[in-house]
Design an enzyme around this catalytic site. Structure first.
Site, short mmCIF file in Angstrom:
data_model
loop_
_atom_site.label_atom_id
_atom_site.label_comp_id
_atom_site.label_asym_id
_atom_site.label_seq_id
_atom_site.Cartn_x
_atom_site.Cartn_y
_atom_site.Cartn_z
N CYS A 155 0.72 -1.26 0.17
CA CYS A 155 -0.10 0.34 0.01
C CYS A 155 0.74 1.03 0.20
O CYS A 155 2.26 1.35 0.23
CB CYS A 155 -0.74 0.37 1.06
SG CYS A 155 -2.31 -1.21 1.78
N ASN A 159 -0.16 1.16 5.41
CA ASN A 159 0.78 0.55 5.39
C ASN A 159 1.44 -0.95 6.17
O ASN A 159 2.30 -0.19 6.45
CB ASN A 159 1.71 1.17 4.26
CG ASN A 159 2.54 0.62 3.08
OD1 ASN A 159 4.04 1.20 2.72
ND2 ASN A 159 2.54 -0.67 2.76
N GLY A 160 1.34 -1.90 5.50
CA GLY A 160 2.53 -2.70 6.51
C GLY A 160 1.39 -4.17 6.62
O GLY A 160 0.33 -4.00 6.08
N TYR A 167 13.05 -2.78 -5.51
CA TYR A 167 12.47 -3.24 -6.46
C TYR A 167 11.03 -1.90 -5.68
O TYR A 167 10.90 -0.95 -7.25
CB TYR A 167 11.75 -4.22 -6.55
CG TYR A 167 10.40 -4.22 -7.83
CD1 TYR A 167 10.68 -4.24 -8.78
CD2 TYR A 167 9.44 -4.88 -7.01
CE1 TYR A 167 9.11 -3.64 -9.82
CE2 TYR A 167 8.21 -5.05 -7.85
CZ TYR A 167 8.74 -4.08 -9.10
OH TYR A 167 6.95 -4.32 -9.82
N GLY A 224 0.38 0.54 -5.40
CA GLY A 224 -1.27 -0.61 -4.89
C GLY A 224 -2.32 0.22 -6.23
O GLY A 224 -2.03 0.72 -6.41
#
Ligand code: SF4
Length: 499
Positions: free
Chosen positions: A29, A132-133, A290, A58
């Site tokens: 996310c 996010n996580g 990445y 995302g």
């Protein structure tokens, strides 16, 4: 979706088959929040631009929540931010503070119920949470809340955060945040909205990134003191997963949120405190390999520079005798430049990637995945014909892309193809918000380098060492990184399926 040519059966094209995910690990996310100093203006349009800049993190769903006069409104939907939000939908989100979210599902299914931000309205106020996580103790917290009579509408682990804060809210915002955050375990970068403040928080190891930016009232990061076209008359503050999104709204990067730090922004003031003992910093190394955009800076390390350095180190560690070095677009290109510099090999553009293959359809099927890579990549034949080529990729996950690229490079006349990879072999799952295939589908799991090389059809294969990756990231005792998916050693205890 079937599209018939109107001819015989074999001419029927299954568009879904041409639209599966690529052969990469996927980010979970991106979060973004804005708090404007001028209470008469709306923050949602800026959050929309921030989400566009974070779209690479995302693509399944997008959402924005905004607060005006102590009332939080939320809009969310499936798809890219530009598909979910029309100008009219954004204009309906009123108020000087807002948070937004783009999602790729790791915990919880890909559905509108799990789209974020999650909003809870309760007796003492309301709160919106963008996360996010992944929480490693989400099941325990969920059970505890359910026992206390609190209902859930989604299967995402992020909903437990919003419900826990709501439960603790009677203690006051600061205490509710501290008690909640001390209770949850795992990785989290949070952008939250209350009736009166924008709040950010980062887990004690800082696994997922989060940074603070400022919207200057006049000139904003533009040359000769000119104002950004997006500059806000009264200025304000921004929270973002990556610094590229602060740039996108004409803001200035201020600093990273520290691991274990909570930051509260309201009424033009910024207040911060630490909620945890000093812990070992363990930023996700894959962010640099990445996930993150090359124009971002995360924890004082510029992503582009780290990729060039990884290529240089790879060249130093395992140079191949070759005529040309090319990078797999996009993230392999900076490393190919670095490799070329270190080895004296000419750098060129050998592969072109179509940017218009949609990424919203998720298919687990290997045949479809193989079809997708053929749609996505093509070779510049005149560049590679008759040459010994070094092909630089950021990582190898299932091996589908690498195998295909070797095939098409050789078909285009490349004499030899030597694969060099800027991350160590991915052998273990991630428990901290990254979608990893099952161990059995990770091509490097249990295979030796010669076996891997043979299965990819390459002339030689080498990965950067763990030490080399750490060197590219400028790691020190204070500045350490998570390497879990490479080494199986995680910064916090994990349990769960390791198939
Ligand atoms: S396990 Fe890998 S992908 Fe997950 S946080 Fe650690 S380095 Fe990143």
């Amino acid at each position: 979706m079937k599209f018939s040519t109107g001819l015989e059966k074999s001419n029927t094209v299954d568009l879904d088959e041409m639209n599966p995910p690529d052969d990469k690990l996927h980010e979970a996310c991106g979060v973004f929040g804005v708090c404007l100093n001028d209470g008469g203006r709306d923050a949602a349009p800026l959050v929309y631009y921030g989400l566009l800049a974070l779209q690479h993190r995302g693509q399944e769903s997008a959402g924005i929540a905004a607060v005006k006069d102590r009332n939080i409104e939320v809009r969310k939907g499936m798809g890219l931010a530009a598909e979910v939000f029309s100008p009219e939908a954004i204009a309906q989100l009123k108020g000087p503070a807002a948070v937004g979210h783009v999602r790729y599902s790791t915990a919880g299914s890909s559905s509108i119920e799990n789209a974020q931000p999650f909003v809870s309205r309760f007796k003492l106020g309301s709160i919106a949470v963008a996360h996010n996580g992944t929480l490693t103790n989400a099941d325990v917290v969920r059970e505890l809340l359910e026992d206390a009579g609190i209902g859930f509408t989604a299967s995402s682990d992020s909903e437990v955060i919003v419900n826990l804060i709501a439960k603790n809210y009677r203690k006051g915002l600061e205490k509710a945040l501290t008690d909640t955050i001390k209770f949850i375990k795992g990785s989290y970068a949070l952008a939250m909205l209350t009736d009166e403040a924008l709040v950010g928080a980062r887990d004690p190891n800082g696994i997922r990134p989060l940074c603070l930016g400022k919207l200057p009232p006049k000139a904003g990061g533009f040359p000769q003191g000119k104002s950004s076209p997006l500059a806000e008359p009264g200025g304000g503050w921004v929270l973002a997963s990556e610094s590229c999104a602060i740039d996108a709204v004409g803001g200035e990067f201020v600093r990273d949120i520290e691991p274990g730090e909570v930051i509260i922004i309201g009424g033009g003031e910024v207040f911060s405190f630490s909620f945890s003992e000093k812990t070992r910093r363990a930023v996700c190394s894959f962010e640099y390999v990445y996930f993150a955009r090359p124009d971002s800076v995360i924890d004082s390390m510029d992503v582009y520079g780290s990729r060039v350095r990884a290529g240089e180190i790879l060249g130093r560690e395992s140079a191949a005798a070759a005529d040309l070095v090319i990078g797999v677009p996009d993230s392999g290109i900076p490393a190919a430049i670095g490799y070329g510099k270190a080895t004296g090999t000419a750098f060129g553009m050998g592969i072109v990637k179509s940017k218009y293959v949609a990424r919203t359809f998720i298919s687990p099927d290997q045949i479809k995945r193989e079809r997708a890579v053929s749609v996505k990549h093509n070779v510049i034949k005149s560049e590679v014909r008759g040459k010994r080529v070094v092909l630089i990729d950021d990582s190898i996950v299932r091996g589908t892309t690498s195998k295909w690229l070797v095939t098409i490079l050789k078909a285009a006349g490349a004499r030899e193809v030597h694969i060099r990879v800027c991350s160590p072999p991915v052998r273990c799952p991630c428990y901290f918000g990254i979608d990893t295939p099952h161990r059995k589908d990770l091509i490097s799991n249990g295979a030796s380098i010669p076996e891997l090389c043979k299965s990819l059809g390459a002339d030689s294969l080498a990965f950067i060492s763990v030490e080399g990756l750490l060197e590219s990231l400028g790691a020190t005792a204070e500045k350490s990184y998570c390497l879990g998916c490479f080494t199986g050693e995680y910064p916090i205890p994990v349990s769960g399926p390791a198939e």
